[in-house]
Design a protein around this motif. Structure first.
Motif, mmCIF file in Angstrom:
data_model
loop_
_atom_site.group_PDB
_atom_site.id
_atom_site.type_symbol
_atom_site.label_atom_id
_atom_site.label_comp_id
_atom_site.label_asym_id
_atom_site.label_seq_id
_atom_site.Cartn_x
_atom_site.Cartn_y
_atom_site.Cartn_z
ATOM 1 N N ASP A 126 22.726 -21.046 -31.666
ATOM 2 C CA ASP A 126 22.124 -20.156 -30.680
ATOM 3 C C ASP A 126 23.153 -19.923 -29.563
ATOM 4 O O ASP A 126 23.096 -20.523 -28.496
ATOM 5 N N HIS A 127 24.099 -19.064 -29.882
ATOM 6 C CA HIS A 127 25.272 -18.851 -29.048
ATOM 7 C C HIS A 127 24.903 -18.404 -27.634
ATOM 8 O O HIS A 127 25.507 -18.835 -26.648
ATOM 9 N N LYS A 128 23.899 -17.537 -27.541
ATOM 10 C CA LYS A 128 23.521 -16.973 -26.229
ATOM 11 C C LYS A 128 22.961 -18.029 -25.294
ATOM 12 O O LYS A 128 23.279 -18.071 -24.121
ATOM 13 N N ASN A 129 22.118 -18.901 -25.857
ATOM 14 C CA ASN A 129 21.359 -19.807 -24.988
ATOM 15 C C ASN A 129 21.913 -21.219 -24.889
ATOM 16 O O ASN A 129 21.512 -21.968 -24.014
ATOM 17 N N TYR A 130 22.805 -21.601 -25.784
ATOM 18 C CA TYR A 130 23.255 -22.994 -25.776
ATOM 19 C C TYR A 130 24.330 -23.195 -24.715
ATOM 20 O O TYR A 130 25.359 -22.518 -24.718
ATOM 21 N N ASP A 131 24.104 -24.152 -23.828
ATOM 22 C CA ASP A 131 25.067 -24.440 -22.766
ATOM 23 C C ASP A 131 25.957 -25.598 -23.216
ATOM 24 O O ASP A 131 25.529 -26.750 -23.242
ATOM 25 N N LYS B 135 33.505 -21.673 -24.257
ATOM 26 C CA LYS B 135 32.768 -21.143 -25.397
ATOM 27 C C LYS B 135 33.568 -20.036 -26.084
ATOM 28 O O LYS B 135 34.083 -19.136 -25.420
ATOM 29 N N ASN C 89 34.358 -16.714 -27.825
ATOM 30 C CA ASN C 89 33.745 -15.390 -27.725
ATOM 31 C C ASN C 89 34.192 -14.541 -28.925
ATOM 32 O O ASN C 89 35.354 -14.135 -29.019
#
Ligand SMILES: O=C1O[C@H]([C@@H](O)CO)C(O)=C1O
Length: 578
Positions: A427-432, A493, A495
């Motif tokens: 979950d690339h968008k939400n994982y910190d 992260k 991109n």
């Protein structure tokens, strides 16, 4: 008549040439394609590599085991007798691609059933490329009990390396625990979790020095005068240049290695020539090999320290020390100086800088494909599964199946492992990646990635925070059966729409083991062109044991008939019945 004679003469001349060619070819073949035959007995023995007496696994009485010395194109046959009495065994030939012999990779659960006590198993494979490689146990956490060694493959006769030196030496770096692998494995798989902790010693080619005078240490177990723990000493002659092949098979530790007062020129990594660069400290991760050139160009009236230090973890393990001995000084004479302290453990910058500096030698560039057919992003996380501490890729923690994949896939026994493939992303968008995950729970699976044969695959290793605050570890990932191109590294992260534009298409090095740095990412590319089933995993032994790995299948239909010697466990038993 004259003409006839001429024809006859030219005919016999052609015959002679053919005969000479055949003679030359057969002579050449017998030189190039030699069979190197080894007989190894693997057993437990008490050893004191760091002065502390411990049960160790030896090969023919030695740990590290004998160095396999071969020439490119040779066939290696190792007949391994398992004399461990109560323990299974499998040996992996690390860095050897096993082209055409996927069953000889030695990965228990993936390519073979374990070798049971009392049995002898013959590994037979070709060393198809010159370079420095490793071997080690690949069953449970057996490697760190001492079953490990090096493989040195030289170039064919008449072919020269792109650098020169006077002597060729090799050393293996390992870390050493006093607890047995069983105690460690049990702790890792228990509730509450018991971590293995930091190793007691770092060994340079099987030699280290534990402080026996610590009051809590039983003096009958620790003897500082035991000859088994005299420091490793490498003798050099002033003015000569040495090629030192350095391999790391640590269980846990990332290391920095240096020779006091001497520069090292890096010339080879994992069997590939490197565009030479000079370092004072060489960072080396478990599963990697490097060759460096060292010129004995310092004051020859004294000896120097060879020192290795744990980096990336705030370790309590003392630096491993050896002696760089200038002939004719006594090889065990301590240098007159304080050993070099080594770099700071928590400074990632020089480690990332070394990773980025490793490029293919300009005359040996093997260009990568410009595009890939599939991108698999692998988020590396520490998790819980039903309360147990585990490591995961995209929230899936790996379990070994009971029937080895190679046999299951070749014989269509697909019910022996889970068929839902593991995810290609997270979950690339939400994982910190910079914080502890709000929900650290993961699942376990023994499913695998099935790759389309002859396609190009990108793997992005994405690091993250562990379950501890402000903590991200270094993980060395090792791919079986292939070398990959190292396309790039980054912090933070990955991109997908920006970072691939900065990939190195010009001179990427090829390797089989690569670190992903704390909070960073590493991008690899490889061709799925070696029929078989191949593990890809963190080379920290406890991390793989805790699920930090995946398995790839490619071209299973092209794999030849499997030898029955790899069978006998799980559902593969059925093939042994008459
Ligand atoms: O897997 C690991 O567990 C410990 C720690 O995170 C939990 O105590 C550690 O350092 C690891 O690498």
């Amino acid at each position: 008549m004259v003409e006839h004679n001429f024809h006859q003469q030219s005919h016999s001349f052609v015959k002679l040439v053919i005969f000479l060619c055949l003679l030359f070819l057969s002579a050449n073949i017998s030189v190039e394609a030699r069979i190197r035959h080894y007989e190894w007995e693997v057993k437990y023995e008490y050893k004191s590599p760091d002065c502390f007496k411990k049960l160790s696994i030896s090969i023919n009485g030695k740990t590290p085991g004998p160095t396999i010395v071969a020439q490119q194109g040779d066939t290696i046959v190792v007949e391994v007798k398992n004399s461990l009495l109560t323990e299974n065994l499998a040996i992996h030939w690390h860095g050897i691609r096993q082209i055409g012999t996927p069953w000889a990779d030695g990965t228990e659960g993936v390519t073979q059933c374990p070798i049971v006590p009392g049995d002898t198993f013959a590994y037979k494979f070709v060393v198809d490329r010159a370079g420095t490689y490793l071997y080690h146990a690949h069953y449970g956490m057996q490697r760190q009990a001492g079953l490990q060694g090096m493989i040195r493959v030289s170039l064919p006769d008449g072919v020269l390396e792109p650098f020169s030196y006077d002597h060729d030496k090799s050393i293996l770096l390992t870390d050493w625990y006093h607890k047995s692998t069983y105690e460690q494995a049990t702790g890792l798989a228990s509730l509450p979790f018991s971590w293995v902790g930091e190793p007691q010693s770092i060994l340079i080619h099987g030699r280290g020095r534990f402080n026996c005078s610590i009051p809590s240490i039983d003096p009958t177990l620790c003897n500082a005068t035991n000859p088994q723990c005299t420091p490793y000493s490498m003798t050099v002659v002033s003015g000569k240049t040495y090629m030192l092949r350095i391999g790391s098979l640590t269980a846990l530790s990332a290391l920095s290695f240096e020779i006091e007062g001497h520069n090292m020129t890096v010339v080879e990594a994992d069997g590939h020539y490197v565009e030479p660069f000079v370092v004072k400290n060489l960072f080396i991760y478990s599963g990697e090999t490097y060759s460096v050139l060292i010129k004995a160009d310092q004051d020859p009236t004294r000896n120097y320290w060879a020192s290795t230090k744990v980096v990336s973890r705030n370790s309590t393990t003392p630096n491993g020390l050896g002696i760089f001995n200038y002939y004719p000084n006594h090889p065990r004479r301590y240098p007159p100086t304080v050993p070099p302290p080594g770099p700071r453990w928590d400074d990632v910058t020089p480690r990332m800088a070394q990773s980025v500096a490793i490029k293919s030698h300009k005359d040996f560039i093997h260009a990568p494909p410009l595009t890939s057919d599939r991108v698999i992003v692998m988020l590396n996380t520490q998790n819980r599964v039903n309360g147990y501490v585990r490591w995961s890729v995209n929230n899936v923690s790996f379990n070994m199946p009971h029937t080895p994949y190679l046999i299951a896939l070749k014989h269509n026994l697909l019910h022996t492992f889970e068929q839902t493939p593991p995810p290609d992303n997270y979950d690339h968008k939400n994982y910190d990646i910079f914080n502890i995950a709000p929900n650290v729970n993961a699942t376990t699976s023994n499913s695998i990635y099935r790759l389309k044969f002859n396609t190009t695959v990108d793997i992005i290793l994405q690091n993250a925070n562990t379950m501890n605050l402000n903590n991200s570890e270094t993980h060395p990932w090792h791919l079986h059966g292939h070398d990959f191109w190292v396309m790039g590294y980054g912090n933070g992260k990955f991109n997908q729409s920006i970072d691939p534009k900065n990939y190195n298409f010009v001179n990427p090095i090829m390797k089989n083991t690569i670190p992903v740095h704390p909070y960073g990412w590493t991008a690899l590319r490889f061709r799925a062109d070696n029929p078989g089933v191949w593990a890809f995993h963190c080379h920290i032994e406890s991390h793989f044991f805790m699920g930090m790995g995946v398995v790839f299948e490619e071209g299973i239909e092209k794999v030849g008939k499997l030898p029955t010697s790899i069978m006998g466990c799980g559902e593969s038993k059925r093939f042994l019945r008459p």
